[in-house]
Design a protein around this motif. Structure first.
Motif, PDB file in Angstrom:
ATOM      1  N   SER A  16      33.563  47.695   0.900  1.00  0.00           N
ATOM      2  CA  SER A  16      33.661  49.237   0.956  1.00  0.00           C
ATOM      3  C   SER A  16      34.977  50.033   0.443  1.00  0.00           C
ATOM      4  O   SER A  16      35.520  49.314  -0.460  1.00  0.00           O
ATOM      5  CB  SER A  16      33.287  49.634   2.202  1.00  0.00           C
ATOM      6  N   ILE A  17      35.119  51.008   0.662  1.00  0.00           N
ATOM      7  CA  ILE A  17      36.401  51.692   0.344  1.00  0.00           C
ATOM      8  C   ILE A  17      37.579  50.978   0.594  1.00  0.00           C
ATOM      9  O   ILE A  17      38.690  50.930  -0.305  1.00  0.00           O
ATOM     10  CB  ILE A  17      36.511  53.247   0.824  1.00  0.00           C
ATOM     11  N   SER A  21      39.742  49.338  -2.535  1.00  0.00           N
ATOM     12  CA  SER A  21      41.156  50.062  -2.828  1.00  0.00           C
ATOM     13  C   SER A  21      41.995  48.604  -2.821  1.00  0.00           C
ATOM     14  O   SER A  21      43.067  48.723  -3.621  1.00  0.00           O
ATOM     15  CB  SER A  21      41.481  50.907  -1.627  1.00  0.00           C
ATOM     16  N   LEU A  56      44.720  58.562  -1.813  1.00  0.00           N
ATOM     17  CA  LEU A  56      43.625  58.245  -2.350  1.00  0.00           C
ATOM     18  C   LEU A  56      43.674  58.466  -3.999  1.00  0.00           C
ATOM     19  O   LEU A  56      43.710  57.656  -5.064  1.00  0.00           O
ATOM     20  CB  LEU A  56      42.092  58.679  -1.994  1.00  0.00           C
ATOM     21  N   TRP A  98      31.579  59.936   0.241  1.00  0.00           N
ATOM     22  CA  TRP A  98      31.729  58.423   0.214  1.00  0.00           C
ATOM     23  C   TRP A  98      31.249  57.921  -0.948  1.00  0.00           C
ATOM     24  O   TRP A  98      31.710  57.147  -1.581  1.00  0.00           O
ATOM     25  CB  TRP A  98      30.977  57.957   1.528  1.00  0.00           C
ATOM     26  N   ILE A 101      33.561  58.324  -3.951  1.00  0.00           N
ATOM     27  CA  ILE A 101      34.777  57.546  -3.980  1.00  0.00           C
ATOM     28  C   ILE A 101      34.251  56.014  -4.217  1.00  0.00           C
ATOM     29  O   ILE A 101      34.916  55.264  -4.978  1.00  0.00           O
ATOM     30  CB  ILE A 101      35.605  57.508  -2.525  1.00  0.00           C
ATOM     31  N   TYR A 102      33.200  55.731  -3.700  1.00  0.00           N
ATOM     32  CA  TYR A 102      32.859  54.362  -3.865  1.00  0.00           C
ATOM     33  C   TYR A 102      32.372  53.984  -5.319  1.00  0.00           C
ATOM     34  O   TYR A 102      32.940  53.350  -5.831  1.00  0.00           O
ATOM     35  CB  TYR A 102      31.158  53.923  -3.100  1.00  0.00           C
ATOM     36  N   SER A 326      39.620  56.974   4.972  1.00  0.00           N
ATOM     37  CA  SER A 326      39.930  56.647   3.533  1.00  0.00           C
ATOM     38  C   SER A 326      41.239  56.641   2.893  1.00  0.00           C
ATOM     39  O   SER A 326      41.618  55.639   2.167  1.00  0.00           O
ATOM     40  CB  SER A 326      38.818  57.441   2.560  1.00  0.00           C
TER      41      SER A 326
END
Ligand SMILES: Cc1cc2nc3c(=O)[nH]c(=O)nc-3n(C[C@H](O)[C@H](O)[C@H](O)COP(=O)(O)OP(=O)(O)OC[C@H]3O[C@@H](n4cnc5c(N)ncnc54)[C@H](O)[C@@H]3O)c2cc1C
Length: 378
Positions: A16-17, A21, A56, A98, A101-102, A326
């Motif tokens: 996931s994030i 990342s 981010l 979300w 970002i994903y 995040s």
């Protein structure tokens, strides 16, 4: 331990994030990274909102990511529950979802290094050869130099590494909802557009609203979504009652968009009518499938365990008032990548400096969230 020219082999559990990342930052730093996500296909969500934070954006910028879809507002407004207009101040703010970002992290991380339907549920350290191996049911074990556990707030890795750490319920829940602009009455869209709106509910707690990108991270007016979060006090008995889904099953921490029983939604709408500004009550009533998240704190004493480390929500779970979960995951990832790069082949030294920095940061974020919760949520 690989020879000096062989990049460190790193496995990431969770895509996931946090896991993505880590993948993006570690790949960008020149390491040989593979991200394993147990979900069998690209994750989909109707995507709730996330306030855009610098950590981010920096991670994305430094690793050549495509632009992140964002919406923005110029005004912050504090409405009154009795219908009064309250205070207004100029406060530009960017928002995303979300889903956006994903999608951006997926577009940045090499597809052949992202393995879906791959659960790394078991790991083991070795005294000789590659120091760590991990695997899951029906999967052969994979050897590596480092395992990064980004397996989220309910992390099984954390439970195994830190069996004494428990999550502590904060005494309130967050109701969340998203409403497509196209499905919303025009007066609601006009009222909430270009604002970050807050309102304190009559019996305590507050509700907030902002506009986020819509499906496919589209930011064209007419395709965006109104996103709201309402913090509501609930003792443990009430919380457990709220966590029962449409089929009568009890859940541990949250209920998704298609799981909340109609009677629970009806009670929420009725409560909104009594407790918050009429436009906010109208927004709650117009949202067909609100969803529920219990608010908990998880604070850990270590993030590094030999050649395994915890990152993102698998490490600290912070309250959503920080608007920083995040950003914290992105910062954990960037700090880990630069600490390992700086330490060159001394992996343990790199992990040590990652832990020293991010433990303090995680604790500070947790304290900040608890302080905001005291002020706003109860
Ligand atoms: C589908 C989804 C939607 C979300 N939507 C929002 C939102 O709208 N707004 C918001 O503020 N936050 C949202 N979150 C939470 C947000 O992503 C996190 O709070 C934050 O970004 C930190 O993420 P994380 O990657 O550490 O944890 P998480 O986002 O919880 O991700 C953990 C991931 O690990 C995977 N996983 C767990 N165990 C294993 C294993 N053994 N092997 C492999 N994979 C494993 C899970 O399937 C999951 O994808 C969402 C999370 C998910 C998964």
């Amino acid at each position: 331990m690989p020879g000096t020219d062989v990049p460190l082999r790193i496995l990431v559990a969770g895509g996931s994030i946090g896991g993505l990342s880590a993948g993006v930052a570690l790949h960008g730093a020149g390491f040989d990274v593979q991200v394993h996500e147990r979900h069998p296909c690209p994750m989909e969500t109707r995507g709730a909102g996330i306030v855009v934070q610098g950590e981010l954006l920096q991670l994305l910028r430094e690793n050549g990511a495509p632009p992140l879809s964002t919406t923005s507002c110029s005004i912050r407004r504090y409405l009154e529950a009795d219908g009064g207009d309250g205070q207004v101040q100029r406060a530009p703010q960017a928002f995303t979802s979300w889903e956006a970002i994903y999608g951006t992290l997926r577009a940045t991380f090499p597809a052949d290094r992202y393995h879906m339907g791959s659960e790394l549920s078991d790991f083991e350290e070795h005294a000789s050869g590659p120091p760590i191996s991990a695997g899951g049911e029906g999967q052969s074990r994979i050897k590596a130099d480092l395992l990064v556990c980004a397996d989220g707030a309910q992390s099984a890795s954390r439970r195994r590494l830190l069996p004494d750490v428990t999550s502590s319920y904060a005494g309130y829940v967050a109701w969340r909802g998203t409403l497509n602009e196209a499905d919303a009455p025009a007066n609601l869209v006009r009222f909430f557009d270009d604002t970050f709106t807050f309102c304190e509910a009559r019996s305590g707690g507050h509700i907030l609203v902002y506009v986020i990108p819509g499906g496919g991270a589209d930011t064209t007016p007419g395709t965006r979504r109104l996103n709201w979060v309402w913090y509501v006090t609930a003792d443990a008995t009430e919380r457990d009652r709220l966590l029962v889904d449409r089929d009568g099953r009890s859940h541990h921490a949250s209920l998704g968009q298609d799981e909340v029983p109609a009677a629970t939604i009806g009670a929420l709408v009725e409560r909104a009518g009594r407790e918050v500004h009429p436009m906010l009550a109208e927004l709650v009533a117009a949202t067909s499938e609100p969803f529920l998240q219990t608010i908990v704190d998880v604070v850990i004493p270590h993030m590094v365990f030999g050649r395994t480390c915890l990152l993102g929500d698998a490490a600290f779970v912070v309250r959503p008032h920080t608007a920083g979960a995040s950003a914290k995951a992105a910062r954990d990832a960037s700090v880990l990548a630069s600490a390992l790069k700086r330490a060159r082949h001394n992996v343990d030294a790199g992990l040590g400096s990652f832990e020293a920095l991010q433990l303090e940061y995680g604790r500070a974020m947790s304290d900040y969230g608890i302080a905001l919760g005291r002020r706003w949520a109860a």
